[in-house]
Design a protein around this motif. Structure first.
Motif, mmCIF file in Angstrom:
data_model
loop_
_atom_site.group_PDB
_atom_site.id
_atom_site.type_symbol
_atom_site.label_atom_id
_atom_site.label_comp_id
_atom_site.label_asym_id
_atom_site.label_seq_id
_atom_site.Cartn_x
_atom_site.Cartn_y
_atom_site.Cartn_z
ATOM 1 N N SER A 16 42.827 -55.243 -21.468
ATOM 2 C CA SER A 16 44.220 -54.807 -21.669
ATOM 3 C C SER A 16 44.762 -54.301 -20.341
ATOM 4 N N SER A 17 44.467 -55.037 -19.289
ATOM 5 C CA SER A 17 44.868 -54.553 -17.962
ATOM 6 C C SER A 17 46.362 -54.761 -17.734
ATOM 7 N N CYS A 18 46.860 -54.116 -16.669
ATOM 8 C CA CYS A 18 48.269 -54.296 -16.276
ATOM 9 C C CYS A 18 48.404 -55.528 -15.403
ATOM 10 N N ASN A 19 47.308 -56.224 -15.175
ATOM 11 C CA ASN A 19 47.167 -57.404 -14.312
ATOM 12 C C ASN A 19 46.986 -57.061 -12.840
ATOM 13 N N GLY A 20 47.060 -55.783 -12.499
ATOM 14 C CA GLY A 20 46.825 -55.382 -11.107
ATOM 15 C C GLY A 20 45.408 -55.750 -10.668
ATOM 16 N N CYS A 21 44.436 -55.396 -11.501
ATOM 17 C CA CYS A 21 43.042 -55.710 -11.150
ATOM 18 C C CYS A 21 42.789 -57.216 -11.208
ATOM 19 N N ASP A 22 43.476 -57.911 -12.111
ATOM 20 C CA ASP A 22 43.275 -59.368 -12.215
ATOM 21 C C ASP A 22 43.716 -60.066 -10.933
ATOM 22 N N GLY A 83 37.873 -51.907 -12.198
ATOM 23 C CA GLY A 83 39.072 -51.073 -12.304
ATOM 24 C C GLY A 83 38.795 -49.871 -13.195
ATOM 25 N N ILE A 84 39.524 -48.804 -12.947
ATOM 26 C CA ILE A 84 39.252 -47.566 -13.682
ATOM 27 C C ILE A 84 39.578 -47.723 -15.178
ATOM 28 N N CYS A 85 40.487 -48.622 -15.519
ATOM 29 C CA CYS A 85 40.771 -48.852 -16.950
ATOM 30 C C CYS A 85 39.536 -49.412 -17.652
ATOM 31 N N ALA A 86 38.851 -50.338 -17.015
ATOM 32 C CA ALA A 86 37.638 -50.921 -17.610
ATOM 33 C C ALA A 86 36.482 -49.926 -17.556
ATOM 34 N N GLY A 90 41.057 -45.353 -17.951
ATOM 35 C CA GLY A 90 42.019 -45.099 -16.873
ATOM 36 C C GLY A 90 43.276 -44.385 -17.333
ATOM 37 N N ILE A 91 44.394 -44.821 -16.778
ATOM 38 C CA ILE A 91 45.660 -44.136 -17.080
ATOM 39 C C ILE A 91 46.103 -44.376 -18.519
ATOM 40 N N PHE A 92 45.476 -45.342 -19.186
ATOM 41 C CA PHE A 92 45.862 -45.631 -20.572
ATOM 42 C C PHE A 92 44.952 -44.945 -21.589
ATOM 43 N N LYS A 93 43.986 -44.153 -21.115
ATOM 44 C CA LYS A 93 42.953 -43.681 -22.053
ATOM 45 C C LYS A 93 43.486 -42.766 -23.144
ATOM 46 N N PRO A 113 35.180 -48.788 -9.710
ATOM 47 C CA PRO A 113 36.410 -48.020 -9.941
ATOM 48 C C PRO A 113 37.532 -48.453 -8.996
ATOM 49 N N GLY A 114 38.686 -47.818 -9.156
ATOM 50 C CA GLY A 114 39.843 -48.131 -8.315
ATOM 51 C C GLY A 114 41.008 -48.540 -9.187
ATOM 52 N N CYS A 115 42.201 -48.317 -8.676
ATOM 53 C CA CYS A 115 43.418 -48.691 -9.402
ATOM 54 C C CYS A 115 44.433 -49.154 -8.375
ATOM 55 N N ALA A 116 44.542 -50.367 -8.108
ATOM 56 C CA ALA A 116 43.644 -51.399 -8.600
ATOM 57 C C ALA A 116 42.346 -51.399 -7.772
ATOM 58 N N ALA A 117 41.289 -51.981 -8.350
ATOM 59 C CA ALA A 117 40.049 -52.132 -7.585
ATOM 60 C C ALA A 117 40.311 -53.060 -6.405
HETATM 61 S S1 SF4 Z 1 42.871 -49.927 -13.026
HETATM 62 FE FE1 SF4 Z 1 45.054 -49.810 -12.381
HETATM 63 S S2 SF4 Z 1 45.520 -51.855 -11.610
HETATM 64 FE FE2 SF4 Z 1 43.619 -52.027 -12.806
HETATM 65 S S3 SF4 Z 1 44.300 -52.627 -14.849
HETATM 66 FE FE3 SF4 Z 1 44.157 -50.373 -14.819
HETATM 67 S S4 SF4 Z 1 46.240 -49.667 -14.281
HETATM 68 FE FE4 SF4 Z 1 46.129 -51.841 -13.755
#
Ligand code: SF4
Length: 151
Positions: A16-22, A83-86, A90-93, A113-117
């Protein structure tokens, strides 16, 4: 990096990423980073995959998908959370629909980790996954040899 009998194949799943990490995962395939120079091939078929790389957190909708992909992969296998979401949601937790990171449903071997990684961090995580895969394969072969001798 170990010399492996077969190229390690990798399946990338976007939870469910924001696509930044993708986008950063895709950057690893470009000539700038060229992750394929290590023999790593990106596949869409779980039955061919050795490494499962997941971006984004886990929610009720993708939980069964992630579990099914993992169950279809042959053993031994390695899971990389990118990425920190995975890693932990992350910010969506705190969102109502997010269960957390990938380790809520699968045994995660490597956390990036990282946002984005950053692509460098993703490359490092994938190469660690290849080393771990090699170790798991050697252990599986040693176990098989012991069982054959015992039988
Ligand atoms: S870690 Fe940051 S960039 Fe990666 S999916 Fe989450 S919000 Fe998007």
């Amino acid at each position: 990096m170990p010399k492996m009998a077969k190229s390690p194949w990798l399946l990338h799943y976007d939870g469910s990423s924001c696509n930044g990490c993708d986008i950063e995962v895709l950057a690893c395939l470009t000539p700038v980073y060229d992750i394929e120079r290590f023999g790593i091939i990106n596949t869409g078929n779980p039955k061919h995959a050795d490494i499962l790389l997941i971006t984004g957190g886990i929610n009720e909708q993708n939980k069964p998908v992630v579990e099914q992909i993992y169950s279809q992969m042959p053993k031994p296998k390695v899971v990389v959370a990118v990425g920190i979401c995975a890693c932990n949601g992350g910010i969506f937790k705190e969102c109502y629909n997010i269960l957390g990171g990938v380790d809520k449903v699968l045994p995660v071997d490597i956390y990036v980790p990282g946002c984005a990684a950053r692509p460098e961090a993703i490359m490092d995580g994938v190469l660690k996954a290849v080393e771990l895969l090699d170790k798991k394969q050697n252990e599986a072969m040693a176990k098989e040899r012991r069982e054959n001798h015992a039988g």
